[in-house]
Design an enzyme around this catalytic site. Structure first.
Site, PDB file in Angstrom:
ATOM      1  N   CYS A 152     -17.396  34.235  10.420  1.00 38.69           N
ATOM      2  CA  CYS A 152     -18.856  34.179  10.495  1.00 38.69           C
ATOM      3  C   CYS A 152     -19.383  33.018   9.633  1.00 38.69           C
ATOM      4  O   CYS A 152     -19.190  31.866   9.982  1.00 38.69           O
ATOM      5  CB  CYS A 152     -19.458  35.524  10.093  1.00 38.69           C
ATOM      6  SG  CYS A 152     -21.216  35.698  10.447  1.00 38.69           S
ATOM      7  N   HIS A 180     -16.097  39.754  13.205  1.00 38.66           N
ATOM      8  CA  HIS A 180     -15.607  40.189  11.904  1.00 38.66           C
ATOM      9  C   HIS A 180     -14.359  41.074  11.987  1.00 38.66           C
ATOM     10  O   HIS A 180     -14.480  42.310  12.047  1.00 38.66           O
ATOM     11  CB  HIS A 180     -16.707  40.959  11.177  1.00 38.66           C
ATOM     12  CG  HIS A 180     -17.838  40.113  10.709  1.00 38.66           C
ATOM     13  ND1 HIS A 180     -17.978  39.692   9.406  1.00 38.66           N
ATOM     14  CD2 HIS A 180     -18.899  39.594  11.379  1.00 38.66           C
ATOM     15  CE1 HIS A 180     -19.069  38.959   9.286  1.00 38.66           C
ATOM     16  NE2 HIS A 180     -19.654  38.888  10.477  1.00 38.66           N
ATOM     17  N   GLU A 203     -12.412  41.904   9.594  1.00 39.35           N
ATOM     18  CA  GLU A 203     -12.294  42.725   8.379  1.00 39.35           C
ATOM     19  C   GLU A 203     -13.013  44.059   8.510  1.00 39.35           C
ATOM     20  O   GLU A 203     -12.787  44.974   7.702  1.00 39.35           O
ATOM     21  CB  GLU A 203     -12.812  41.949   7.161  1.00 39.35           C
ATOM     22  CG  GLU A 203     -14.314  41.865   7.007  1.00 39.35           C
ATOM     23  CD  GLU A 203     -14.982  40.817   7.865  1.00 39.35           C
ATOM     24  OE1 GLU A 203     -16.167  40.519   7.626  1.00 39.35           O
ATOM     25  OE2 GLU A 203     -14.337  40.286   8.794  1.00 39.35           O
TER      26      GLU A 203
END
EC number: 6.3.5.3
Length: 241
Positions: free
Chosen positions: A85, A204, A206
């Site tokens: 991002c 994302h 994560e």
């Protein structure tokens, strides 16, 4: 393996990235943007958020932080670097990756579980996937439209450097952008450098590393998605290979 995660003022996903490294089996190391010491890490993650100076241009000020001089040198020398991002925006600003990120085509912030097609499974961060595999990870951005000139786009396509592409199947997206959520050229969600050690992507991973906390996975239950974990286990394997 020691994996560094850089925090810039305004970063909001650094703790998630540190957690993802730990869950994958690595040793997470917190790095501060104002220091020029990578503390002996073997790979670096530039996490997402809205870093300071984004009002000028997303990632522009962060790209000249003291730590980034060391990151650029290390990446040029072959160290694996992942930009997520805002981190992807920073990689473009440092010219470790080509192109730029601009406002979403629909001019609105977007947050949804996003399917991605894995186009390149040979980078340091994607060996745990199969070519053509569709994964689902969260997407949240307002400056997520990837743009580049036609020559750059042709090079990325011709050299197999598109790593992820937006795929159909997302829900709660803006009208007219069911597959491509932000108007990115060639439906690009992530790219790599020529060496394959530097990868940037807008969604994302994560946030999709632990069952019960990831995206909804069709047919598998609520919050069951862990498709993002493969990026962090992939880099650990690449470091020992």
């Amino acid at each position: 393996m020691r994996i560094g995660v850089v925090t810039f003022p305004g970063t909001l996903d650094d703790r998630d990235a540190l957690r993802a490294v730990r869950i994958a089996g690595g040793e997470p190391v917190a790095l501060w943007h104002g220091e020029d010491d990578l503390q002996g890490v073997e790979a670096v993650v530039l996490p997402g958020g809205f870093s300071y100076g984004d009002y000028l241009r997303a990632g522009a000020i962060s790209s000249v932080a003291p730590v980034m001089e060391k990151v650029v040198d290390a990446a040029t020398g072959g160290m694996p670097v992942l930009g997520i991002c805002n981190g992807f925006q920073i990689l473009c600003e440092t010219h470790l990756l080509p192109g730029a990120m601009i406002k979403n085509a629909h001019r609105a912030f977007l947050c949804r579980d996003q399917p991605l097609t894995v186009e390149n499974h040979r980078t340091a961060w994607t060996t745990g996937y199969e070519a053509g595999q569709v994964i689902r990870i969260p997407l949240k951005n307002q400056d997520g439209q990837y743009v580049a000139d036609e020559r750059t786009l042709a090079e990325l396509e011709g050299e197999g450097r598109v790593v992820f592409r937006y795929a159909a199947g997302a829900t709660h997206g803006p009208a007219g952008f069911e597959a491509n959520p932000n108007g990115s050229r060639h439906d690009i969600a992530g790219i790599t450098n020529a060496a394959g050690n530097v990868v940037g992507l807008m969604p994302h991973p994560e946030h999709a590393v632990e069952a019960g906390f990831g995206p909804d996975q069709p047919g598998e239950g609520t919050r069951s998605g862990t498709d993002g974990l493969g990026m962090f286990t992939s880099v650990l394997r690449s470091l020992v290979s």
